[in-house]
Write an enzyme that holds these catalytic residues in place. Sequence first.
Site: not given
Length: 518
Positions: A26, A98, A190-191, A195, A253
Amino acid sequence: MTDTNSLEHISAEGAVYYLFGATGDLARRKLFPALFSLYKEGKLSEHFAVVGLARRPRTNEQFRSDLYDSINEFCRYKVDDLELWERFSQHFEYMSLDINNVDGFRELNALSTELDKKFDIPGNRLFYLALAPALFGPVSFNLRDGGMLESSGWNRLVIEKPFGYDLPSAQKLNEQLNQVFKEEEIFRIDHYLGKEMVQNIEVIRFANAFFEPLWNNKHIANVQITLSETVGVEERGGYYDKSGALRDMGQNHMLQMLTMIAMEPPSRLHGEDIRDEKVKVLRSLRGYGDSEEVRSHVVRGQYSEGNAGGKQLPGYREEDSVDENSTTETYFAAKVFVDNFRWAGVPFYIRTGKRLPVKTTEVVVEFKGMPNNVLFANRHDLAPNLLVIRVNPMEGIYIKVNAKKPGGDNEVQPVSMEFCQSCMIGINTPEAYERLIHDASRGDSTYFTRWDEVSHAWSFVDRIAKAWKEDSSDLQHYAAGSWGPEAANELLDKEGFHWWPVNGQEEDNVIWITNSRK
């Protein structure tokens, strides 16, 4: 409260960005390119630093070399200005960490103090967790216990989906985060909400006087939302077999796009007012009462071997890390109702799946037809008017109307008038992650999901998942490269509707009047 309109053109405040999972896919494909695009466009001030965090050892030079390769491969801008690149890359540091060792977070805190002084940063911290959800809680606790939240500036936590596996796990995760962060400090990505054309839904609806009066059950026959993928599960087989299309795409989505279409006009363009209206839609979703109702309203499928473009494709159960007896769905379609005054009786059809013929995300609003046996409807089978919003990969809008066929004797034919945004702007449209990182850095939470949105979405989806767990006999198989199980077509046939062709599959008899086609 944040006024989204007033923040639109404000550059991000100076801050240290902590990318947990900095050596992951990502970060390489989306996050690094997004940060470079923001910097190149002047949306990041010079008062920032990025700390890449992962377990594996890396020097700063190696990290910046990875950064360079990432941007040249995935960013919409390439590194063609070496002076700008040098300035940008000097803001990046790497630290092996870590995440289970609180002492490492204390070392990170000391590094943060140095970066604040070096880049004149006022103690602002943005923590981006590109990690498995099970790690969100432990990392948050160590951020607190390691002194990372004691600076003089703000703290914000950005986390990726999935937010839990079901409602109980999401509640547990949220309780952990709330022990460390306030709700207004948590930015759940929530990509799809980043948009361009998803955000454009609000403008289309609320900035055009001829749409809003028609946006109700008196004039709209149905709404169709399609999110189709041509790829299979590929290397994600192990994850996907425990998730499936419902959890991977439906809970987030698909329902988010539904809320954007169905929401009431917000009283103001404030982030919280907009999210309030989306929550009202989720509260109004008609839940399925029992397993039989789920089966009559929801179709699930799994791809078997097939062929696309002359290439033989394996079935889902033949994919790497997938159980050979798996009943996990790779496709689902559902008929959903929003039981409120505006939408009562209007079916919303949603579908998503893998190994379908076309990659696209599209919303089709089908308006009710003209009265039968009146004027032209008396002599012609008039096609319904459509408003189509294309989200991905081509961005744009088209409206389908009926018009006289040139030279004909009152013959009627469908005509589509199209605005192709991608054709005008090209491939240089800002990526979703650019918008979302920029928004988070400015404190604009409009296009991030609030906890009550997440919880209501899980409540709706969990009823479907429960019915599927009880009985898998309704799982249907579809050939890879096809449009899914036949039962998905029957779902609409019952009401006299059909799935409209999507991007790349347009009807042959439609005349296009467009800014892009000849």
